[in-house]
Enzyme design. Sequence first.
Site, PDB file in Angstrom:
ATOM      1  N   ASP A  13       0.912  -1.290  -0.109  1.00  0.00           N
ATOM      2  CA  ASP A  13       0.115   0.043   0.022  1.00  0.00           C
ATOM      3  C   ASP A  13       0.745   1.239   0.047  1.00  0.00           C
ATOM      4  O   ASP A  13       0.560   2.315   0.609  1.00  0.00           O
ATOM      5  CB  ASP A  13      -0.936   0.152   1.213  1.00  0.00           C
ATOM      6  CG  ASP A  13      -1.508  -1.217   1.354  1.00  0.00           C
ATOM      7  OD1 ASP A  13      -2.296  -1.543   0.431  1.00  0.00           O
ATOM      8  OD2 ASP A  13      -1.829  -1.945   2.541  1.00  0.00           O
ATOM      9  N   ALA A  15       1.560   3.166  -2.567  1.00  0.00           N
ATOM     10  CA  ALA A  15       1.090   3.948  -3.617  1.00  0.00           C
ATOM     11  C   ALA A  15       2.086   3.692  -4.974  1.00  0.00           C
ATOM     12  O   ALA A  15       2.265   4.548  -5.925  1.00  0.00           O
ATOM     13  CB  ALA A  15       0.869   5.247  -3.235  1.00  0.00           C
ATOM     14  N   LYS A  16       2.430   2.434  -5.157  1.00  0.00           N
ATOM     15  CA  LYS A  16       3.098   2.057  -6.210  1.00  0.00           C
ATOM     16  C   LYS A  16       2.295   2.253  -7.722  1.00  0.00           C
ATOM     17  O   LYS A  16       2.747   2.315  -8.536  1.00  0.00           O
ATOM     18  CB  LYS A  16       3.583   0.411  -6.329  1.00  0.00           C
ATOM     19  CG  LYS A  16       4.281   0.054  -4.920  1.00  0.00           C
ATOM     20  CD  LYS A  16       4.624  -1.500  -4.898  1.00  0.00           C
ATOM     21  CE  LYS A  16       3.330  -2.236  -4.483  1.00  0.00           C
ATOM     22  NZ  LYS A  16       2.954  -1.568  -3.079  1.00  0.00           N
ATOM     23  N   ASN A  38      -4.943 -10.149  -4.234  1.00  0.00           N
ATOM     24  CA  ASN A  38      -4.830  -9.577  -2.772  1.00  0.00           C
ATOM     25  C   ASN A  38      -4.256  -8.076  -3.071  1.00  0.00           C
ATOM     26  O   ASN A  38      -4.198  -7.097  -2.120  1.00  0.00           O
ATOM     27  CB  ASN A  38      -3.637 -10.276  -2.108  1.00  0.00           C
ATOM     28  CG  ASN A  38      -2.489 -10.812  -2.835  1.00  0.00           C
ATOM     29  OD1 ASN A  38      -2.336 -10.451  -3.691  1.00  0.00           O
ATOM     30  ND2 ASN A  38      -1.575 -11.368  -2.118  1.00  0.00           N
ATOM     31  N   ALA A  39      -3.609  -7.802  -3.995  1.00  0.00           N
ATOM     32  CA  ALA A  39      -3.099  -6.470  -4.189  1.00  0.00           C
ATOM     33  C   ALA A  39      -4.125  -5.586  -4.785  1.00  0.00           C
ATOM     34  O   ALA A  39      -5.354  -5.903  -5.375  1.00  0.00           O
ATOM     35  CB  ALA A  39      -1.962  -6.437  -5.434  1.00  0.00           C
ATOM     36  N   GLY A  40      -4.264  -4.147  -4.391  1.00  0.00           N
ATOM     37  CA  GLY A  40      -5.231  -3.301  -4.862  1.00  0.00           C
ATOM     38  C   GLY A  40      -4.357  -1.984  -5.320  1.00  0.00           C
ATOM     39  O   GLY A  40      -3.867  -1.314  -4.288  1.00  0.00           O
ATOM     40  N   HIS A  41      -4.206  -1.863  -6.595  1.00  0.00           N
ATOM     41  CA  HIS A  41      -3.373  -0.747  -7.030  1.00  0.00           C
ATOM     42  C   HIS A  41      -4.461   0.279  -7.583  1.00  0.00           C
ATOM     43  O   HIS A  41      -5.001   0.206  -8.501  1.00  0.00           O
ATOM     44  CB  HIS A  41      -2.608  -1.216  -8.186  1.00  0.00           C
ATOM     45  CG  HIS A  41      -1.332  -2.095  -7.728  1.00  0.00           C
ATOM     46  ND1 HIS A  41      -0.362  -2.600  -8.465  1.00  0.00           N
ATOM     47  CD2 HIS A  41      -1.041  -2.488  -6.377  1.00  0.00           C
ATOM     48  CE1 HIS A  41       0.337  -3.482  -7.830  1.00  0.00           C
ATOM     49  NE2 HIS A  41      -0.078  -3.459  -6.552  1.00  0.00           N
ATOM     50  N   THR A  42      -4.349   1.649  -6.722  1.00  0.00           N
ATOM     51  CA  THR A  42      -5.112   2.775  -7.120  1.00  0.00           C
ATOM     52  C   THR A  42      -4.424   3.667  -8.076  1.00  0.00           C
ATOM     53  O   THR A  42      -3.159   4.219  -7.634  1.00  0.00           O
ATOM     54  CB  THR A  42      -5.608   3.230  -5.896  1.00  0.00           C
ATOM     55  OG1 THR A  42      -6.252   2.479  -4.712  1.00  0.00           O
ATOM     56  CG2 THR A  42      -6.719   4.243  -5.941  1.00  0.00           C
ATOM     57  N   ARG A 144       2.742 -28.827  -6.529  1.00  0.00           N
ATOM     58  CA  ARG A 144       2.463 -29.375  -7.880  1.00  0.00           C
ATOM     59  C   ARG A 144       1.368 -30.429  -8.288  1.00  0.00           C
ATOM     60  O   ARG A 144       1.406 -30.588  -9.552  1.00  0.00           O
ATOM     61  CB  ARG A 144       4.162 -29.990  -8.484  1.00  0.00           C
ATOM     62  CG  ARG A 144       5.109 -28.953  -8.460  1.00  0.00           C
ATOM     63  CD  ARG A 144       6.476 -29.715  -8.320  1.00  0.00           C
ATOM     64  NE  ARG A 144       6.639 -30.138  -7.096  1.00  0.00           N
ATOM     65  CZ  ARG A 144       7.371 -31.058  -6.305  1.00  0.00           C
ATOM     66  NH1 ARG A 144       8.401 -31.718  -7.208  1.00  0.00           N
ATOM     67  NH2 ARG A 144       7.405 -31.445  -5.204  1.00  0.00           N
ATOM     68  N   GLN A 228       2.386  -5.459  -3.373  1.00  0.00           N
ATOM     69  CA  GLN A 228       2.431  -5.715  -1.767  1.00  0.00           C
ATOM     70  C   GLN A 228       3.585  -5.060  -1.420  1.00  0.00           C
ATOM     71  O   GLN A 228       4.200  -4.264  -2.309  1.00  0.00           O
ATOM     72  CB  GLN A 228       2.805  -7.343  -1.338  1.00  0.00           C
ATOM     73  CG  GLN A 228       1.317  -7.959  -1.249  1.00  0.00           C
ATOM     74  CD  GLN A 228       1.014  -8.568  -2.543  1.00  0.00           C
ATOM     75  OE1 GLN A 228       1.536  -9.300  -3.248  1.00  0.00           O
ATOM     76  NE2 GLN A 228      -0.391  -8.495  -3.086  1.00  0.00           N
ATOM     77  N   THR A 305      -9.794  -5.269   0.845  1.00  0.00           N
ATOM     78  CA  THR A 305     -10.794  -5.584   1.581  1.00  0.00           C
ATOM     79  C   THR A 305     -11.395  -4.623   2.570  1.00  0.00           C
ATOM     80  O   THR A 305     -12.248  -4.859   3.390  1.00  0.00           O
ATOM     81  CB  THR A 305      -9.781  -6.275   3.067  1.00  0.00           C
ATOM     82  OG1 THR A 305      -8.904  -5.309   3.341  1.00  0.00           O
ATOM     83  CG2 THR A 305      -9.070  -7.735   2.432  1.00  0.00           C
ATOM     84  N   ARG A 307     -10.493  -2.897   5.069  1.00  0.00           N
ATOM     85  CA  ARG A 307      -9.909  -3.022   6.474  1.00  0.00           C
ATOM     86  C   ARG A 307      -9.013  -1.607   6.789  1.00  0.00           C
ATOM     87  O   ARG A 307      -8.524  -1.290   5.995  1.00  0.00           O
ATOM     88  CB  ARG A 307      -9.029  -4.140   6.652  1.00  0.00           C
ATOM     89  CG  ARG A 307      -9.768  -5.476   6.783  1.00  0.00           C
ATOM     90  CD  ARG A 307      -8.767  -6.652   7.015  1.00  0.00           C
ATOM     91  NE  ARG A 307      -7.800  -6.851   5.895  1.00  0.00           N
ATOM     92  CZ  ARG A 307      -6.767  -7.698   6.009  1.00  0.00           C
ATOM     93  NH1 ARG A 307      -6.845  -8.728   7.081  1.00  0.00           N
ATOM     94  NH2 ARG A 307      -6.051  -8.046   4.800  1.00  0.00           N
ATOM     95  N   MET A 336       3.563  12.611   1.484  1.00  0.00           N
ATOM     96  CA  MET A 336       4.230  13.604   2.267  1.00  0.00           C
ATOM     97  C   MET A 336       3.080  14.573   2.772  1.00  0.00           C
ATOM     98  O   MET A 336       3.385  15.287   3.884  1.00  0.00           O
ATOM     99  CB  MET A 336       5.166  14.559   1.425  1.00  0.00           C
ATOM    100  CG  MET A 336       6.551  13.902   1.291  1.00  0.00           C
ATOM    101  SD  MET A 336       7.370  13.823   3.052  1.00  0.00           S
ATOM    102  CE  MET A 336       8.191  15.569   3.240  1.00  0.00           C
TER     103      MET A 336
HETATM  104  P1  IMP Z   1      -2.671 -12.837   1.525  1.00  0.00           P
HETATM  105  O1  IMP Z   1      -1.389 -12.335   0.568  1.00  0.00           O
HETATM  106  O2  IMP Z   1      -3.987 -12.645   1.300  1.00  0.00           O
HETATM  107  O3  IMP Z   1      -2.202 -14.248   2.073  1.00  0.00           O
HETATM  108  O4  IMP Z   1      -2.071 -12.163   2.923  1.00  0.00           O
HETATM  109  C1  IMP Z   1      -1.095 -12.147   3.691  1.00  0.00           C
HETATM  110  C2  IMP Z   1      -0.649 -10.892   4.458  1.00  0.00           C
HETATM  111  O5  IMP Z   1      -0.108 -10.111   3.776  1.00  0.00           O
HETATM  112  C3  IMP Z   1      -2.142 -10.487   5.233  1.00  0.00           C
HETATM  113  O6  IMP Z   1      -1.379  -9.604   6.223  1.00  0.00           O
HETATM  114  C4  IMP Z   1      -2.576  -9.420   4.377  1.00  0.00           C
HETATM  115  O7  IMP Z   1      -3.035  -8.349   4.895  1.00  0.00           O
HETATM  116  C5  IMP Z   1      -1.077  -8.794   3.573  1.00  0.00           C
HETATM  117  N1  IMP Z   1      -1.342  -8.445   2.297  1.00  0.00           N
HETATM  118  C6  IMP Z   1      -1.446  -8.916   1.066  1.00  0.00           C
HETATM  119  N2  IMP Z   1      -1.806  -8.223  -0.080  1.00  0.00           N
HETATM  120  C7  IMP Z   1      -1.575  -6.932   0.602  1.00  0.00           C
HETATM  121  C8  IMP Z   1      -1.364  -5.910  -0.336  1.00  0.00           C
HETATM  122  O8  IMP Z   1      -1.537  -5.410  -1.246  1.00  0.00           O
HETATM  123  N3  IMP Z   1      -1.294  -4.580   0.654  1.00  0.00           N
HETATM  124  C9  IMP Z   1      -1.171  -4.810   2.172  1.00  0.00           C
HETATM  125  N4  IMP Z   1      -1.069  -6.061   2.603  1.00  0.00           N
HETATM  126  C10 IMP Z   1      -1.422  -7.049   1.917  1.00  0.00           C
END
Ligand code: IMP
Length: 429
Positions: A13, A15-16, A38-42, A144, A228, A305, A307, A336
């Site tokens: 997070d 801000a990549k 799991n990534a969210g790039h804005t 595998r 991440q 998420t 969160r 900044m």
């Molecule tokens: P997972 O990648 O869903 O297995 O989560 C493993 C850990 O990495 C958890 O603490 C997530 O909150 C964190 N995480 C996974 N992807 C991101 C991301 O893009 N940004 C911030 N935290 C992440």
Amino acid sequence: MAATCVIGLQWGDEAKGKLVDLLAPRHDIVVRYQGGANAGHTVVSGSEVYKLHHIPSGILSGSIANVIAPGVVIEPSMLIREIEGLEARGIEPRKNLLISERAHIVMPWHFIEDKATNRAVVAGESIGTTNRGIGPCYRDKIGRTHAFRIADLMSDNLKAKVTDTVAAKLDVLRHIADPADLETLNADKIYDQCRVWAKSIGSLSIDSTNYLLDELDAGKSLLMEGAQGSLLDIDHGTYPFVTSSNASGVGVSAGSGVPARWINRVIGVTKAYSTRVGGGPFPTELSDETGQKIRDIGREYGTTTGRPRRCGWFDAVAVRYTARLSGVHYLSLMMMDVLSHFDSIQVCVAYDLRGQRITRFPCLAEDLRDCVPIYETMPGWNTDVSGVRKLEDFPLNARKYIERIEELISVPVGVLSVGPDREQTIFLI
Ligand code: IMP
């Protein structure tokens, strides 16, 4: 020409996405090479906000190619929704999105496994995954025997493979998963679903490894988009509170198929403070009103998420470690503007670990949890810097803060960001 890498130096997070969007027009191809939904790039462009999970942030830069490389784990339904979401906004990702046939697929059972296994791992604390099936998918990839790749969607063996795998998964999952979740694991339905995926994204799949090597040989330049952050790297992060891929700079070659000899510039992205989502130790975490102030001003809520992110001061011990690990040439110092209204600002320069001063990032989560930050206090600048467009226009105390970070990390700052918009960026390189 060769490859520039954009790597997160904290817990994600950073801000990549914004930086990749800005650098993309200077390159020919943008490559996502690890992680998944799991990534969210804005990316913010004028009044438009785009949230991308799989698709490289270069997709908003016209016709340059965007590649999802072998190291990524793909959740096809979400990828298709992302494509359709962009199409609904007038962007045509199908014209320049390429998906590696070697990339693995997050299958329906992976979500069930993620939910069932996301339990306490150290001293009552759980990893707190994003529940996108990332860990179980990578586990099957390494294991595998039950893994699916994009190429499998088009294979004549697909039906048999789905049938066998569903049976094998049910054998194990019935002991650990919620029985209601298992009802969704029907081989025929999953096979049909795979056919739908194949129809939608099969035509985008290619041998991305040879494609990228050919393009490099032809003089094209690549921009490698990390997901991440380095502290979540499976091998080098705050294990076991990490993600399941190599999220630091060392993961670029393995995930993309582009060997190290082509990588000529690494930009490490860090916030001017720290955040973390999910479980795990976080020495500079602020569980008080200062942490809440950073969360509110920085709108620190997860893209994937929703969160609330845990917030704290800048940790130079952690970032010095990850900048070295990732081989960073320049820092991109983000957010900044969020620190605009503080009388004083703290920077963690060392840890006190059970009475001993250390500056080396520890290996054990238990040790990191016991680390008490040793802070240096710097005067704040108490001025809104979101309108600053030149280094010289920052207030003196902000410039001192930037210089101190450069000194502590031993890497020059090459980019400064003072807000989410493209214009709110100062390039020093
Ligand atoms: P997972 O990648 O869903 O297995 O989560 C493993 C850990 O990495 C958890 O603490 C997530 O909150 C964190 N995480 C996974 N992807 C991101 C991301 O893009 N940004 C911030 N935290 C992440």
